[in-house]
Design a protein around this motif. Structure first.
Motif, PDB file in Angstrom:
ATOM      1  N   PRO A 337       0.821  -1.221   0.000  1.00  0.00           N
ATOM      2  CA  PRO A 337       0.000   0.000   0.000  1.00  0.00           C
ATOM      3  C   PRO A 337       0.851   1.264   0.000  1.00  0.00           C
ATOM      4  O   PRO A 337       2.020   1.268   0.384  1.00  0.00           O
ATOM      5  CB  PRO A 337      -0.804  -0.128   1.295  1.00  0.00           C
ATOM      6  N   ASP A 338       0.226   2.366  -0.406  1.00  0.00           N
ATOM      7  CA  ASP A 338       0.870   3.672  -0.308  1.00  0.00           C
ATOM      8  C   ASP A 338       0.888   4.173   1.129  1.00  0.00           C
ATOM      9  O   ASP A 338       1.746   4.973   1.504  1.00  0.00           O
ATOM     10  CB  ASP A 338       0.135   4.687  -1.193  1.00  0.00           C
ATOM     11  N   LEU A 339      -0.081   3.732   1.924  1.00  0.00           N
ATOM     12  CA  LEU A 339      -0.127   4.121   3.329  1.00  0.00           C
ATOM     13  C   LEU A 339      -0.697   2.964   4.129  1.00  0.00           C
ATOM     14  O   LEU A 339      -1.718   2.380   3.742  1.00  0.00           O
ATOM     15  CB  LEU A 339      -0.997   5.366   3.531  1.00  0.00           C
ATOM     16  N   ILE A 340      -0.035   2.630   5.248  1.00  0.00           N
ATOM     17  CA  ILE A 340      -0.512   1.587   6.150  1.00  0.00           C
ATOM     18  C   ILE A 340      -0.844   2.226   7.490  1.00  0.00           C
ATOM     19  O   ILE A 340      -0.012   2.924   8.083  1.00  0.00           O
ATOM     20  CB  ILE A 340       0.534   0.470   6.336  1.00  0.00           C
ATOM     21  N   ILE A 341      -2.071   1.986   7.928  1.00  0.00           N
ATOM     22  CA  ILE A 341      -2.528   2.501   9.216  1.00  0.00           C
ATOM     23  C   ILE A 341      -2.751   1.317  10.150  1.00  0.00           C
ATOM     24  O   ILE A 341      -3.421   0.338   9.781  1.00  0.00           O
ATOM     25  CB  ILE A 341      -3.841   3.302   9.070  1.00  0.00           C
ATOM     26  N   GLU A 342      -2.195   1.393  11.350  1.00  0.00           N
ATOM     27  CA  GLU A 342      -2.334   0.318  12.331  1.00  0.00           C
ATOM     28  C   GLU A 342      -3.311   0.745  13.414  1.00  0.00           C
ATOM     29  O   GLU A 342      -3.090   1.732  14.117  1.00  0.00           O
ATOM     30  CB  GLU A 342      -0.980  -0.020  12.936  1.00  0.00           C
ATOM     31  N   ALA A 343      -4.428   0.002  13.515  1.00  0.00           N
ATOM     32  CA  ALA A 343      -5.401   0.300  14.564  1.00  0.00           C
ATOM     33  C   ALA A 343      -4.832  -0.085  15.921  1.00  0.00           C
ATOM     34  O   ALA A 343      -3.984  -0.980  16.025  1.00  0.00           O
ATOM     35  CB  ALA A 343      -6.696  -0.460  14.302  1.00  0.00           C
ATOM     36  N   PRO A 344      -5.279   0.567  16.983  1.00  0.00           N
ATOM     37  CA  PRO A 344      -4.791   0.207  18.322  1.00  0.00           C
ATOM     38  C   PRO A 344      -5.079  -1.254  18.643  1.00  0.00           C
ATOM     39  O   PRO A 344      -6.106  -1.804  18.236  1.00  0.00           O
ATOM     40  CB  PRO A 344      -5.584   1.142  19.237  1.00  0.00           C
ATOM     41  N   VAL A 361      -7.255   6.646  14.646  1.00  0.00           N
ATOM     42  CA  VAL A 361      -5.818   6.828  14.440  1.00  0.00           C
ATOM     43  C   VAL A 361      -5.626   8.151  13.709  1.00  0.00           C
ATOM     44  O   VAL A 361      -6.284   8.406  12.686  1.00  0.00           O
ATOM     45  CB  VAL A 361      -5.209   5.683  13.609  1.00  0.00           C
ATOM     46  N   LEU A 362      -4.742   8.997  14.202  1.00  0.00           N
ATOM     47  CA  LEU A 362      -4.478  10.272  13.541  1.00  0.00           C
ATOM     48  C   LEU A 362      -3.934  10.049  12.133  1.00  0.00           C
ATOM     49  O   LEU A 362      -3.123   9.139  11.891  1.00  0.00           O
ATOM     50  CB  LEU A 362      -3.487  11.103  14.359  1.00  0.00           C
ATOM     51  N   ASN A 363      -4.391  10.866  11.218  1.00  0.00           N
ATOM     52  CA  ASN A 363      -3.932  10.786   9.826  1.00  0.00           C
ATOM     53  C   ASN A 363      -2.528  11.382   9.730  1.00  0.00           C
ATOM     54  O   ASN A 363      -2.333  12.575   9.996  1.00  0.00           O
ATOM     55  CB  ASN A 363      -4.902  11.559   8.935  1.00  0.00           C
ATOM     56  N   PRO A 364      -1.528  10.582   9.338  1.00  0.00           N
ATOM     57  CA  PRO A 364      -0.158  11.103   9.282  1.00  0.00           C
ATOM     58  C   PRO A 364       0.139  11.900   8.010  1.00  0.00           C
ATOM     59  O   PRO A 364       1.204  12.501   7.900  1.00  0.00           O
ATOM     60  CB  PRO A 364       0.681   9.819   9.316  1.00  0.00           C
ATOM     61  N   ARG A 372      -7.891   5.018  -4.267  1.00  0.00           N
ATOM     62  CA  ARG A 372      -8.432   4.228  -5.381  1.00  0.00           C
ATOM     63  C   ARG A 372      -8.754   2.793  -4.985  1.00  0.00           C
ATOM     64  O   ARG A 372      -9.522   2.107  -5.665  1.00  0.00           O
ATOM     65  CB  ARG A 372      -7.455   4.206  -6.553  1.00  0.00           C
ATOM     66  N   ALA A 373      -8.171   2.309  -3.872  1.00  0.00           N
ATOM     67  CA  ALA A 373      -8.405   0.939  -3.415  1.00  0.00           C
ATOM     68  C   ALA A 373      -8.022   0.838  -1.945  1.00  0.00           C
ATOM     69  O   ALA A 373      -7.203   1.631  -1.443  1.00  0.00           O
ATOM     70  CB  ALA A 373      -7.601  -0.068  -4.240  1.00  0.00           C
ATOM     71  N   VAL A 374      -8.610  -0.142  -1.270  1.00  0.00           N
ATOM     72  CA  VAL A 374      -8.409  -0.301   0.171  1.00  0.00           C
ATOM     73  C   VAL A 374      -8.333  -1.784   0.507  1.00  0.00           C
ATOM     74  O   VAL A 374      -9.035  -2.608  -0.097  1.00  0.00           O
ATOM     75  CB  VAL A 374      -9.571   0.339   0.975  1.00  0.00           C
ATOM     76  N   THR A 375      -7.493  -2.134   1.468  1.00  0.00           N
ATOM     77  CA  THR A 375      -7.423  -3.489   2.009  1.00  0.00           C
ATOM     78  C   THR A 375      -7.416  -3.417   3.533  1.00  0.00           C
ATOM     79  O   THR A 375      -6.740  -2.562   4.108  1.00  0.00           O
ATOM     80  CB  THR A 375      -6.161  -4.233   1.529  1.00  0.00           C
ATOM     81  N   THR A 454      -5.556  -4.744  13.875  1.00  0.00           N
ATOM     82  CA  THR A 454      -5.961  -4.697  12.472  1.00  0.00           C
ATOM     83  C   THR A 454      -5.190  -3.619  11.718  1.00  0.00           C
ATOM     84  O   THR A 454      -4.915  -2.537  12.244  1.00  0.00           O
ATOM     85  CB  THR A 454      -7.476  -4.446  12.369  1.00  0.00           C
ATOM     86  N   LEU A 455      -4.841  -3.917  10.455  1.00  0.00           N
ATOM     87  CA  LEU A 455      -4.126  -2.990   9.587  1.00  0.00           C
ATOM     88  C   LEU A 455      -5.041  -2.512   8.462  1.00  0.00           C
ATOM     89  O   LEU A 455      -5.864  -3.274   7.938  1.00  0.00           O
ATOM     90  CB  LEU A 455      -2.892  -3.654   8.980  1.00  0.00           C
ATOM     91  N   LEU A 456      -4.878  -1.254   8.081  1.00  0.00           N
ATOM     92  CA  LEU A 456      -5.585  -0.664   6.952  1.00  0.00           C
ATOM     93  C   LEU A 456      -4.562  -0.252   5.904  1.00  0.00           C
ATOM     94  O   LEU A 456      -3.615   0.480   6.210  1.00  0.00           O
ATOM     95  CB  LEU A 456      -6.381   0.567   7.415  1.00  0.00           C
ATOM     96  N   GLY A 457      -4.728  -0.731   4.690  1.00  0.00           N
ATOM     97  CA  GLY A 457      -3.838  -0.362   3.591  1.00  0.00           C
ATOM     98  C   GLY A 457      -4.576   0.479   2.568  1.00  0.00           C
ATOM     99  O   GLY A 457      -5.644   0.087   2.087  1.00  0.00           O
ATOM    100  N   LEU A 458      -4.007   1.645   2.229  1.00  0.00           N
ATOM    101  CA  LEU A 458      -4.627   2.558   1.268  1.00  0.00           C
ATOM    102  C   LEU A 458      -3.761   2.679   0.022  1.00  0.00           C
ATOM    103  O   LEU A 458      -2.525   2.754   0.115  1.00  0.00           O
ATOM    104  CB  LEU A 458      -4.819   3.942   1.894  1.00  0.00           C
TER     105      LEU A 458
END
Length: 681
Positions: A337-344, A361-364, A372-375, A454-458
């Motif tokens: 992903p272009d950005l990975i967000i890690e939930a607490p 989670v604060l947006n960095p 365009r896509a999310v995982t 849980t991880l969020l990939g953008l």
């Protein structure tokens, strides 16, 4: 004889073998009759006590029915139906009379159609013409008819849920024969059998010869060929394509399809879950709409797989593709992903009910981006029931988050088996710099304590897309599902204030959800169903991505309807004696029909979206219970009811019809919003 009687006799003669004509294979009718007699005699070698396996089928109206749902019924009655068969048509009135006479005994009555030449549409037409008022189950694979030893139409099976045996097999009565019929029946076999069953006794005659049209089940003559179905070339590739992505080490399924020995060991279970449509998990009615993310076996694949299993699941020759299959080891199926967000991290206990969690989670990012896509990748797939993710330019104060926050700028809804969503071509969701990402996490306990992270990939567009992608929900927060009610219906709608293009549909309810549909009603009154989920499964909540996006004009309504089963027969039901309200937890309920769309005339540079109208239309969609576009006193509650009674709300009723149109309510809210802005300056 009256003309009606003559035509009836001629119709019945069509099933007889009294006229000496030549069949398509050169045999005379007499020779055909002799062969058919042999087949029929063979069919009655079937032990009537034989165990009837569970199955699930759709009926001629697209409704789902599972045999074992009626495990507490005194009996289940099934008559074999076939279009154009005069004996079925003539037997219907007798069958209906028996059904009606036992109407208060809790006995379900069905028909079963397994004819290769019949379709759901033609069966529906036949049912309407002859006024069949019971479900006609459509056995498209013929697997159920094969297992029941079906040979002729008009045969009736009485099944005992006590041990799932066939306690009676034969005709309704003795009134009909080939080419002739009595005015009145002398023997009432079916009624006598049901009377005996209700008295706790066995019918005197459990097996009787039936008259009817032969049902062509060609695979029954090919049992030897089924043993030659290639595991290496047919079965294993089928499983690899449709099943192994979940049935792999570390996957969401409970066991891994690693080689033939695993398949052989689970073969009887595979047969069961295919016949009951539990697997592969996909709930959409195949006769309505097409979807890019559809999964499941075709009719031919189901037949091939089940026939191979019933032949003993032979290994045969050739390599085993499952042994050499490489599991999807990456957790990012769309690439890094272009950005990975890690939930607490969240600690999930071993048992009990876990309240919904709303971590943020604060947006960095220090710049605006178009997604365009999310995982979504759960830290522990065994406990993450679903996850919804959105973003906001605002930052939530600790303890103030709720379930609606993720919808401020919705990104994705995750359920097992649907980890990624690639937005439709040319669309995207803008995430502005700053603010936060918001999660709605639903955890279910698994018998062991664990920690989920849980991880969020953008994935971002390089340049802004042409169209902003939006999300809305047709919902009803005023639910009140009565105790012990079956097929209780709730509905809500969303009316589009601009032309729109719909891309995705997502029905959601909890344990009592039975079936769901999305219907479009156009301004000219035309209505079409664009998604039907006849057998909703809380464990598999799918996103349905339309293969062809649907363009709708201004004024069109998307209606979401759900049926609920609040009875004890629904084994997942926590409490059938309770009036069930709206609620986040699974023991409460939801009517929740999410959809993703774009305003057809909106671009990234030219916004037509009206947030106030957007929100009010969602409210109107469930408050306006009779769907006439107006609110009356009986349709409001709480603060609105008090405002109505004290006259403050009715000040918006400019046409004086004691009702509030959408435009009247909208104008009032718009004026109040402008006043608040003015006062805040």
């Amino acid at each position: 004889m009256r003309l009606v009687g003559i035509f009836a006799a001629l119709a019945l003669a069509a099933c007889s073998a009294e006229t000496e004509t030549v069949s398509t294979d050169g045999a005379t009718d007499a020779q055909d009759s002799a062969r058919q007699s042999t087949v029929v005699e063979a069919s009655y070698q079937v032990d009537p006590n034989e165990y009837v396996d569970n199955f699930s089928l759709l009926d001629h109206k697209g409704r789902a029915h599972e045999l074992y749902y009626y495990q507490d019924a005194p009996a289940i009655v099934v008559m074999i139906q076939g279009n154009g068969c005069p004996i079925v048509r003539n037997a219907w009135s007798d069958f209906k009379a028996v059904k009606d006479s036992f109407a208060d005994k809790g006995i379900p009555f069905y028909m079963l159609n397994a004819n290769k030449q019949d379709t759901r549409d033609t069966v529906n037409a036949e049912a309407e013409e002859f006024a069949y008022d019971i479900p006609v189950l459509i056995d498209e694979t013929q697997l159920v008819a094969e297992s029941l030893g079906v040979k002729r139409t008009a045969e009736v099976l009485v099944i005992s849920p006590e041990d799932w045996s066939v306690v009676y097999r034969g005709p309704v009565n003795d009134r009909l024969d080939y080419g002739q019929q009595k005015a009145e029946a002398g023997e009432h076999y079916l009624a006598d059998a049901l009377t005996a069953v209700l008295a706790g006794e066995q019918p005197q005659e459990r097996l009787r010869r039936s008259k009817g049209c032969i049902v062509n089940l060609p695979e029954t003559a090919k049992r030897a060929d089924h043993a030659a179905i290639s595991y290496s070339e047919t079965i294993a590739p089928m499983l690899e394509k449709n099943c192994a992505s979940c049935h792999e080490e570390g996957g969401i399924a409970p066991w891994a399809m690693t080689d033939y020995s695993m398949i052989e060991g689970f073969a009887p279970m595979i047969r069961e879950v295919v016949r009951t449509k539990r697997m592969p998990p996909w709930s959409a009615d195949p006769h309505i709409g097409t979807f890019t993310n559809a999964r499941g076996l075709t009719i031919e694949e189901k037949k091939t797989l089940v026939h191979w299993i019933e032949a003993g699941a032979p290994r045969g020759d050739g390599p085993d593709p499952l042994e050499t299959r490489v599991a999807n080891a990456t957790k990012w199926p769309l690439g890094e992903p272009d950005l990975i967000i890690e939930a607490p991290a969240f600690d999930v206990p071993a048992s009990g009910i876990v309240d919904y969690q709303f971590p943020t989670v604060l947006n960095p990012m220090d710049r605006d981006v178009w997604v365009r896509a999310v995982t979504v990748v759960p830290g522990d797939k065994t406990v993450v029931h679903h996850a919804l993710v959105g973003s906001s330019e605002q930052v939530t104060k600790p303890g103030e988050g709720d379930y609606q926050d993720v919808f401020d700028n919705y990104l994705i809804g995750f359920v097992p088996g649907a980890e990624s969503y690639i937005y439709p071509e040319g669309t995207g969701v803008q995430v502005r710099a700053g603010g936060e990402f918001r999660f709605q996490m639903h955890y279910t306990t698994s018998g062991r304590a664990t920690t989920d992270k849980t991880l969020l990939g953008l994935y971002f567009h390089d340049t802004p897309p042409n169209y902003p992608l939006r999300q809305q929900v047709a919902l009803n927060v005023a639910l009140g599902i009565p105790p012990n009610s079956v097929d209780h219906k709730e509905q809500a709608y969303f009316e589009f204030d601009n032309p729109a293009t719909i891309y995705m549909l997502f029905p959601h309810s909890h344990y009592r959800g039975k079936s769901s549909v999305f219907d479009l009603v156009y301004p000219d009154g035309r209505e079409e169903t664009i998604l039907s989920v006849p057998d909703y499964d809380f464990n598999w909540q799918h996103t349905y991505s339309l293969a062809e996006p649907i363009d709708v004009p201004k004024g069109a309504r998307l209606i979401h309807r759900t049926l609920y089963d609040n009875t004890a027969r629904n084994l997942a039901n926590p409490n059938p004696d309770r009036t069930v309200p709206w609620g986040l937890q699974s023991h409460d309920e939801m009517l929740y029909g999410s959809f993703m769309f774009r305003w057809t005339e909106e671009t990234a540079e030219n916004t037509v979206h009206d947030p106030l109208q957007f929100n009010i239309r969602q409210f109107y969609g469930f408050a306006d219970k009779d769907m006439d576009g107006k609110l009356v006193r009986a349709e409001v509650w709480g603060g609105l009811a008090r405002a109505w009674d004290n006259g403050s709300l009715m000040a918006a009723d400019v046409d004086g019809d004691d009702a509030l149109s959408f435009q009247e309510y909208y104008n009032m809210q718009l004026a109040q919003m402008k006043a608040r802005r003015q006062n805040s300056r």
